[in-house]
Structure formats: C-alpha cells, structure tokens
Write a protein that holds these residues in place. Structure first.
Motif: not given
Length: 231
Positions: A71-72, A74-78, A187-190
């Motif tokens: 993500t912008a 820097g988090d992982d988007k799995v 959270a990112v995945k959902l």
C-alpha cells in the motif's frame, strides 16, 4: 535463494509427478526441463517482484509463498498463499508484455521448479491437453477473483471478518485460531482500516463471541459468527 542447474533429478521428478504433465511425452518434458531451473528459497526471500518482466513461472514443490503488493503506507496487501502443487505467474506469461502482477515472498523455506516462459508457451502450442489444463487454471483464477470482488462489495465489514476467520482459521471448539495474516494485513485484505477491524473485535469481545487473551484468538460462540455469514 539457490538456483540449481537444469535437468536436476528433483526438477524432472516434480514435473512428472504433477497432474498437468500427465501424458506429456518424455521429449517434450525434457525440452522444458532443459531450459528451466530447480529453485530453493528461504523464509523471507523475494522470488518475484511486482512489475518485473516475467520470463518464468513457478511450480511450488515444498514450502509456502504469498503473493502481495504494498500500500501507499508500506503495508502488505496479501492476495493469497500458494503451497505444494500450486503455481505462480502462469497466466502472466501470456500477456503481450509479461510482467509479474505481484511480488512473491516465501513464508517458509521451500523449493520449486522455475520454468522458462518461452519453453512453457511452446509446450502449450505443441500439446493441446497441457494447454487446456493451463486454461482451466486461468479460468478458475478469474472465477475466484470475481467472487472475491463480489464478496468485498456486497458484504458488511463484520460479515467479511467473520467469513475470513471461519475460512482461514477453521475454528475447532475453544482451540486458539491461527490466522495466516497479521492484524494489519487482514484489514487491508478485507478492504477496511485497521481501526475498523479493532472495533469489530472489541464488539465481539463484549458480546462474548471471541476471546483474544495473550495474543491468542479463541472463538467462544461459533454459531454466532456463522449466523453473520449465513452458514
């Protein structure tokens, strides 16, 4: 990572043992193997990088890898996990300008067949049965991701979290649930903020649905989560 020369015994054995290669003649199999490599990777290794020119695909033989983007913030988007018998970057090889859609990072130590893209495409041209198996794989991916988009756009945040826990955690009684992703990755995945996920967990703790003491998530009212996703 360690790349072993082509025609290694593990590579040929892995290809011959995979259902896609059932019925492929020895000459065609050796032609593919001679231009490919046996790959050994360690936990944390990056096998492919998003946007990198795709010159090969990977048949996973041991271990586990995850496809991800960043993500912008820097988090992982799995996007998913692939284990033994699974494939990475197969469909990408057939784009006009093949580039890897995701970065691929090893979750554990493992190994696999790094198959040359030109040789892989040539086998598809020469063997219609093999090509149909590759097409079926691509069709299943399209269906899966279409279902994922529909799920994300037609369900509530609580429904998505409940379904994810039931599907990924497979809770059994009061045993702790082991989820493959971190809090922020879930959270990112959902499709929600980490704060939203925290609020849902806090609500469920108050309602007695879950307990997460000492970092362990336990499902106390499994039927209540199933009701949220209409199981």
């Amino acid at each position: 990572m360690t790349i072993v020369n082509s025609l290694s015994a593990p590579l040929i054995s892995a290809l011959r043992g995979h259902p896609w290669f059932d019925g492929v003649d020895d000459g065609a199999l050796l032609a593919l193997a001679s231009r490919s490599r046996w790959l050994e990777f360690g936990a944390g290794d990056t096998v492919f990088s998003e946007g990198q020119t795709a010159t090969s695909c990977l048949l996973v033989c041991a271990g586990s890898l995850q496809g991800l983007r960043y993500t912008a913030d820097g988090d992982d988007k799995v996007f998913g996990h692939v284990g033994p018998g699974g494939w990475l970057s197969v469909s990408t090889l057939f784009e006009t300008r093949p580039r890897h859609l995701h970065s691929v990072r090893a979750r554990t130590d493992g190994s696999g067949c790094l198959l040359n893209g030109d040789a892989f495409r040539q086998l598809c041209l020469n063997d219609a049965r093999f090509a149909c198996r590759v097409m079926a794989h691509s069709a299943n991916l399209i269906r899966h991701h279409t279902d994922q988009i529909d799920w994300l756009t037609s369900s509530s945040a609580e429904e998505r979290v409940a379904e994810y826990i039931l599907r990924a955690g497979k809770p059994q009684g009061n045993q702790p649930v082991v989820l493959p992703l971190s809090h922020s990755q879930i959270a990112v995945k959902l499709g929600m903020r980490a704060e939203t996920l925290s609020r849902i967990f806090a609500k469920w703790r108050r309602q007695g649905y879950i307990s997460d003491r000492r970092g362990e998530l336990c499902i106390l009212k499994l039927d209540s989560l199933k009701e949220l996703v209409h199981i």
